[in-house]
Design a protein around this motif. Structure first.
Motif, PDB file in Angstrom:
ATOM      1  N   MET A  65       0.820  -1.211   0.000  1.00 59.08           N
ATOM      2  CA  MET A  65       0.000   0.000   0.000  1.00 59.08           C
ATOM      3  C   MET A  65       0.855   1.262   0.000  1.00 59.08           C
ATOM      4  SD  MET A  65      -2.810  -1.160   2.847  1.00 59.08           S
ATOM      5  CE  MET A  65      -3.331   0.521   3.182  1.00 59.08           C
ATOM      6  N   ASN A  66       1.922   1.242   0.798  1.00 49.20           N
ATOM      7  CA  ASN A  66       2.740   2.437   0.996  1.00 49.20           C
ATOM      8  C   ASN A  66       3.855   2.585  -0.036  1.00 49.20           C
ATOM      9  OD1 ASN A  66       1.209   3.022   3.276  1.00 49.20           O
ATOM     10  ND2 ASN A  66       2.538   1.821   4.606  1.00 49.20           N
ATOM     11  N   GLY A  67       4.024   1.585  -0.902  1.00 47.76           N
ATOM     12  CA  GLY A  67       5.043   1.675  -1.941  1.00 47.76           C
ATOM     13  C   GLY A  67       6.415   1.186  -1.536  1.00 47.76           C
ATOM     14  N   GLY A  68       6.549   0.588  -0.337  1.00 51.93           N
ATOM     15  CA  GLY A  68       7.842   0.076   0.104  1.00 51.93           C
ATOM     16  C   GLY A  68       8.141  -1.318  -0.402  1.00 51.93           C
ATOM     17  N   ILE A  69       7.111  -2.016  -0.883  1.00 51.34           N
ATOM     18  CA  ILE A  69       7.261  -3.355  -1.466  1.00 51.34           C
ATOM     19  C   ILE A  69       6.509  -3.364  -2.777  1.00 51.34           C
ATOM     20  CG2 ILE A  69       6.789  -5.817  -1.193  1.00 51.34           C
ATOM     21  CD1 ILE A  69       6.788  -5.400   1.832  1.00 51.34           C
ATOM     22  N   ARG A  70       7.115  -3.913  -3.814  1.00 53.42           N
ATOM     23  CA  ARG A  70       6.397  -4.029  -5.073  1.00 53.42           C
ATOM     24  C   ARG A  70       6.830  -5.296  -5.802  1.00 53.42           C
ATOM     25  NH1 ARG A  70       9.135   1.283  -7.888  1.00 53.42           N
ATOM     26  NH2 ARG A  70      11.179   0.383  -8.411  1.00 53.42           N
ATOM     27  N   PRO A  71       5.937  -5.845  -6.612  1.00 50.49           N
ATOM     28  CA  PRO A  71       6.294  -7.028  -7.392  1.00 50.49           C
ATOM     29  C   PRO A  71       7.420  -6.699  -8.367  1.00 50.49           C
ATOM     30  CG  PRO A  71       3.918  -6.645  -7.393  1.00 50.49           C
ATOM     31  CD  PRO A  71       4.549  -5.414  -6.835  1.00 50.49           C
ATOM     32  N   LYS A  72       8.229  -7.687  -8.668  1.00 48.04           N
ATOM     33  CA  LYS A  72       9.346  -7.499  -9.609  1.00 48.04           C
ATOM     34  C   LYS A  72       9.277  -8.596 -10.668  1.00 48.04           C
ATOM     35  CE  LYS A  72      14.419  -7.209  -9.805  1.00 48.04           C
ATOM     36  NZ  LYS A  72      14.405  -5.980 -10.623  1.00 48.04           N
ATOM     37  N   GLY A  73       9.017  -8.205 -11.906  1.00 47.24           N
ATOM     38  CA  GLY A  73       8.941  -9.156 -12.999  1.00 47.24           C
ATOM     39  C   GLY A  73       7.698 -10.018 -12.970  1.00 47.24           C
ATOM     40  N   CYS A  74       6.687  -9.591 -12.245  1.00 40.88           N
ATOM     41  CA  CYS A  74       5.458 -10.370 -12.141  1.00 40.88           C
ATOM     42  C   CYS A  74       4.342  -9.439 -11.671  1.00 40.88           C
ATOM     43  CB  CYS A  74       5.618 -11.535 -11.166  1.00 40.88           C
ATOM     44  SG  CYS A  74       5.914 -11.014  -9.447  1.00 40.88           S
ATOM     45  N   THR A  75       3.135  -9.956 -11.592  1.00 38.51           N
ATOM     46  CA  THR A  75       2.017  -9.190 -11.057  1.00 38.51           C
ATOM     47  C   THR A  75       1.920  -9.386  -9.545  1.00 38.51           C
ATOM     48  OG1 THR A  75       0.452 -11.004 -11.317  1.00 38.51           O
ATOM     49  CG2 THR A  75       0.753  -9.531 -13.217  1.00 38.51           C
ATOM     50  N   LEU A  76       1.158  -8.525  -8.899  1.00 36.09           N
ATOM     51  CA  LEU A  76       0.895  -8.706  -7.475  1.00 36.09           C
ATOM     52  C   LEU A  76       0.234 -10.058  -7.231  1.00 36.09           C
ATOM     53  CD1 LEU A  76       0.662  -7.710  -4.527  1.00 36.09           C
ATOM     54  CD2 LEU A  76      -1.521  -6.645  -5.187  1.00 36.09           C
ATOM     55  N   TYR A  77      -0.685 -10.439  -8.088  1.00 34.40           N
ATOM     56  CA  TYR A  77      -1.386 -11.720  -7.938  1.00 34.40           C
ATOM     57  C   TYR A  77      -0.393 -12.877  -7.970  1.00 34.40           C
ATOM     58  CZ  TYR A  77      -4.816 -15.436  -8.812  1.00 34.40           C
ATOM     59  OH  TYR A  77      -5.571 -16.576  -8.727  1.00 34.40           O
ATOM     60  N   GLN A  78       0.542 -12.838  -8.891  1.00 30.26           N
ATOM     61  CA  GLN A  78       1.529 -13.921  -8.996  1.00 30.26           C
ATOM     62  C   GLN A  78       2.435 -13.971  -7.769  1.00 30.26           C
ATOM     63  OE1 GLN A  78       3.044 -12.528 -12.767  1.00 30.26           O
ATOM     64  NE2 GLN A  78       2.118 -14.253 -13.885  1.00 30.26           N
ATOM     65  N   LEU A  79       2.801 -12.811  -7.249  1.00 33.64           N
ATOM     66  CA  LEU A  79       3.633 -12.778  -6.050  1.00 33.64           C
ATOM     67  C   LEU A  79       2.867 -13.316  -4.844  1.00 33.64           C
ATOM     68  CD1 LEU A  79       6.141 -12.012  -4.463  1.00 33.64           C
ATOM     69  CD2 LEU A  79       5.346  -9.632  -4.433  1.00 33.64           C
ATOM     70  N   LEU A  80       1.619 -12.901  -4.690  1.00 35.09           N
ATOM     71  CA  LEU A  80       0.807 -13.402  -3.578  1.00 35.09           C
ATOM     72  C   LEU A  80       0.534 -14.899  -3.706  1.00 35.09           C
ATOM     73  CD1 LEU A  80      -1.776 -10.508  -3.060  1.00 35.09           C
ATOM     74  CD2 LEU A  80      -0.123 -11.364  -1.389  1.00 35.09           C
ATOM     75  N   ASP A  81       0.377 -15.363  -4.925  1.00 34.15           N
ATOM     76  CA  ASP A  81       0.166 -16.794  -5.150  1.00 34.15           C
ATOM     77  C   ASP A  81       1.322 -17.601  -4.560  1.00 34.15           C
ATOM     78  OD1 ASP A  81      -0.828 -19.210  -6.089  1.00 34.15           O
ATOM     79  OD2 ASP A  81      -0.105 -18.901  -8.130  1.00 34.15           O
ATOM     80  N   LEU A  82       2.531 -17.173  -4.842  1.00 34.23           N
ATOM     81  CA  LEU A  82       3.717 -17.858  -4.320  1.00 34.23           C
ATOM     82  C   LEU A  82       3.781 -17.761  -2.792  1.00 34.23           C
ATOM     83  CD1 LEU A  82       6.505 -19.231  -4.617  1.00 34.23           C
ATOM     84  CD2 LEU A  82       7.463 -16.938  -4.939  1.00 34.23           C
ATOM     85  N   LEU A  83       3.604 -16.572  -2.261  1.00 32.68           N
ATOM     86  CA  LEU A  83       3.757 -16.367  -0.822  1.00 32.68           C
ATOM     87  C   LEU A  83       2.642 -17.056  -0.028  1.00 32.68           C
ATOM     88  CD1 LEU A  83       4.802 -12.604  -0.791  1.00 32.68           C
ATOM     89  CD2 LEU A  83       6.289 -14.616  -0.566  1.00 32.68           C
ATOM     90  N   MET A  84       1.414 -16.979  -0.508  1.00 29.03           N
ATOM     91  CA  MET A  84       0.302 -17.587   0.228  1.00 29.03           C
ATOM     92  C   MET A  84       0.350 -19.105   0.160  1.00 29.03           C
ATOM     93  SD  MET A  84      -2.730 -14.832  -0.670  1.00 29.03           S
ATOM     94  CE  MET A  84      -4.019 -15.721   0.239  1.00 29.03           C
ATOM     95  N   LEU A  85       0.838 -19.643  -0.947  1.00 23.11           N
ATOM     96  CA  LEU A  85       1.037 -21.091  -1.027  1.00 23.11           C
ATOM     97  C   LEU A  85       2.053 -21.543   0.000  1.00 23.11           C
ATOM     98  CD1 LEU A  85       0.668 -23.846  -2.443  1.00 23.11           C
ATOM     99  CD2 LEU A  85       2.492 -23.135  -4.019  1.00 23.11           C
ATOM    100  N   ASN A  86       3.162 -20.845   0.104  1.00 23.50           N
ATOM    101  CA  ASN A  86       4.199 -21.223   1.055  1.00 23.50           C
ATOM    102  C   ASN A  86       3.785 -20.963   2.498  1.00 23.50           C
ATOM    103  OD1 ASN A  86       6.984 -22.123  -0.219  1.00 23.50           O
ATOM    104  ND2 ASN A  86       6.065 -20.627  -1.616  1.00 23.50           N
ATOM    105  N   ALA A  87       2.887 -20.015   2.697  1.00 25.71           N
ATOM    106  CA  ALA A  87       2.417 -19.726   4.056  1.00 25.71           C
ATOM    107  C   ALA A  87       1.631 -20.882   4.647  1.00 25.71           C
ATOM    108  CB  ALA A  87       1.559 -18.465   4.053  1.00 25.71           C
ATOM    109  N   MET A  88       1.175 -21.806   3.810  1.00 21.44           N
ATOM    110  CA  MET A  88       0.430 -22.964   4.319  1.00 21.44           C
ATOM    111  C   MET A  88       1.346 -23.978   4.980  1.00 21.44           C
ATOM    112  SD  MET A  88      -2.635 -22.189   3.812  1.00 21.44           S
ATOM    113  CE  MET A  88      -3.512 -23.733   4.104  1.00 21.44           C
ATOM    114  N   SER A  89       2.655 -23.843   4.782  1.00 21.86           N
ATOM    115  CA  SER A  89       3.623 -24.730   5.440  1.00 21.86           C
ATOM    116  C   SER A  89       4.353 -23.937   6.517  1.00 21.86           C
ATOM    117  CB  SER A  89       4.639 -25.252   4.418  1.00 21.86           C
ATOM    118  OG  SER A  89       3.996 -25.960   3.387  1.00 21.86           O
ATOM    119  N   PRO A  90       4.555 -24.528   7.706  1.00 18.75           N
ATOM    120  CA  PRO A  90       5.275 -23.797   8.757  1.00 18.75           C
ATOM    121  C   PRO A  90       6.700 -23.495   8.319  1.00 18.75           C
ATOM    122  CG  PRO A  90       5.021 -26.109   9.337  1.00 18.75           C
ATOM    123  CD  PRO A  90       4.186 -25.892   8.122  1.00 18.75           C
TER     124      PRO A  90
END
Length: 404
Positions: A65-90
């Motif tokens: 939201m604040n512009g301190g993090i942004r996707p690189k070479g991908c969309t926000l959706y693609q970045l969240l897809d990766l991170l949320m998938l991995n968040a399902m594992s401790p």
């Protein structure tokens, strides 16, 4: 702090590959042992990296939201897809600790007396109604649509959702129906106009109430539909039918018993209620802190075990339960597409930061159904064992054939 986040990410990424560009210009690739999506993110300042290491559930959304993090070479959706998938594992110790603390405190976080409930509702549902026109269907259905074929337009799928719910209510002309959390009035107006019901819709949103009442006037249905500013806990009469769509997520775990007791006391002896809600398939949990802070304060998507426990204690019969798995993912995918097409108008209504917040919310919401075990359930309940037919054939008959 970069070193701490680096160490966390090495354990966190167990599937797929994450490319990270650090504030000092360094680049790191984190690759999991299992196949998965590939995405990249850029950390533009050390404050964002520090926050991400300490409280990722809140900091990632705020950083975007604040512009301190942004996707690189991908969309926000693609970045969240990766991170949320991995968040399902401790694999993220600080987040595990934070989640445990949230779970211990969730009774307070979800404590939802009448005054607080109204404040929570206003936070999201009293936004400028023109915002919702940017991505919702023409009937302003802000809940999971129903895709009987799978290729319906949003308007078709939302109409199908209302027919599907109506089929479970076994409506007859003249029946009195209570709509708890009536939104902008679409469900109540449909039940009155198309099924001959006499509807009372209740909400805690000033914005939604104003629009629902105007719609009833415009359609000439004021004599059959009444919309009121009322908390369900202040009901003191009985109805033939009760419907609640997308409201149970705002009740709060501490109030489940009260909710179903009120449903039982508000139904005639052979009455039927239909509760449509988001749920989770992995047992009791907590709400993501970013969602709780910025989108739905006090909101929570329950596990079925939590819901059924409360229903059992109320003495109500569960006469049917249906799980809609990917219907909401399909719905939100269309919302995302529409919002993206109208993003400039959202910025004009609010500002760039708000538009980032809302697109982050929609992306994360869709992915919660695709990779994190969220779903929708429709719970049909009644005080009477024989209030509905013995088989579900009546639902199919009421809905009619699937149109081509």
């Amino acid at each position: 702090m970069n070193r701490l986040l680096d160490r966390i990410l090495r354990h966190f990424i167990s599937s797929g590959r994450l490319h990270v560009a650090w504030p000092d210009g360094a680049q790191t690739v984190y690759e999991g042992s299992k196949p998965g999506p590939e995405a990249g993110m850029e950390l533009l300042d050390s404050a964002s990296a520090r926050a991400l290491a300490l409280n990722p559930g809140l900091a990632f959304g705020e950083g975007y939201m604040n512009g301190g993090i942004r996707p690189k070479g991908c969309t926000l959706y693609q970045l969240l897809d990766l991170l949320m998938l991995n968040a399902m594992s401790p694999g993220h110790l600080p987040e595990q600790i934070a989640a445990s603390f949230r779970y211990a405190c969730r009774g307070w976080i979800q404590f939802n007396p009448v005054k607080r409930a109204r404040q929570n509702v206003a936070h999201h549902y009293d936004l400028d109604s023109r915002l919702y026109d940017l991505f919702l269907d023409k009937d302003k259905q802000y809940s999971c649509a129903y895709f009987r074929r799978g290729d319906e337009t949003l308007d078709e799928a939302q109409e199908a959702k209302k027919r599907h719910i109506a089929s479970k209510l076994l409506l007859k002309p003249g029946m009195e129906v209570l709509d708890i959390g009536c939104g902008w009035g679409g469900m109540g107006l449909t039940l009155a106009r198309d099924y001959g019901a006499i509807v009372t819709g209740i909400t805690l949103s000033e914005e939604q109430l104003t629009i629902a009442r105007q719609r009833a006037r415009d359609e000439g249905l004021e004599g059959r539909v009444r919309f009121e500013m009322l908390d369900y806990r202040n009901l003191h009469r009985r109805f033939d039918r009760i419907v609640s769509v997308g409201m149970f997520e705002h009740v709060g775990v501490r109030h489940y018993g009260e909710f179903f007791d009120i449903l039982k006391n508000s139904l005639v002896d052979d009455g039927v209620a239909l509760v449509h809600s988001i749920g989770r398939n992995d047992g009791p949990g907590t709400t993501n802190p970013w969602i709780n802070k910025y989108i739905f304060p006090g909101g929570y998507s329950p596990s079925l075990s939590e819901v059924f426990t409360a229903v059992e204690k109320s003495g109500l019969w569960v006469t049917d339960c249906e799980i809609l798995r990917l219907h909401y993912a399909k719905t939100i995918a269309i919302w995302r597409e529409r919002f993206a097409a109208n993003r400039a108008r959202a910025v004009a209504l609010y500002d760039e930061r708000f538009a980032r917040m809302f697109e982050f919310y929609l992306d994360a919401a869709e992915l919660s159904f695709r990779v994190q075990g969220h779903m929708n359930f429709q719970l049909q309940i009644s005080p009477g064992i024989d209030a509905v037919p013995l088989t579900r054939d009546y639902m199919v008959e009421a809905e009619g054939p699937v149109s081509q």
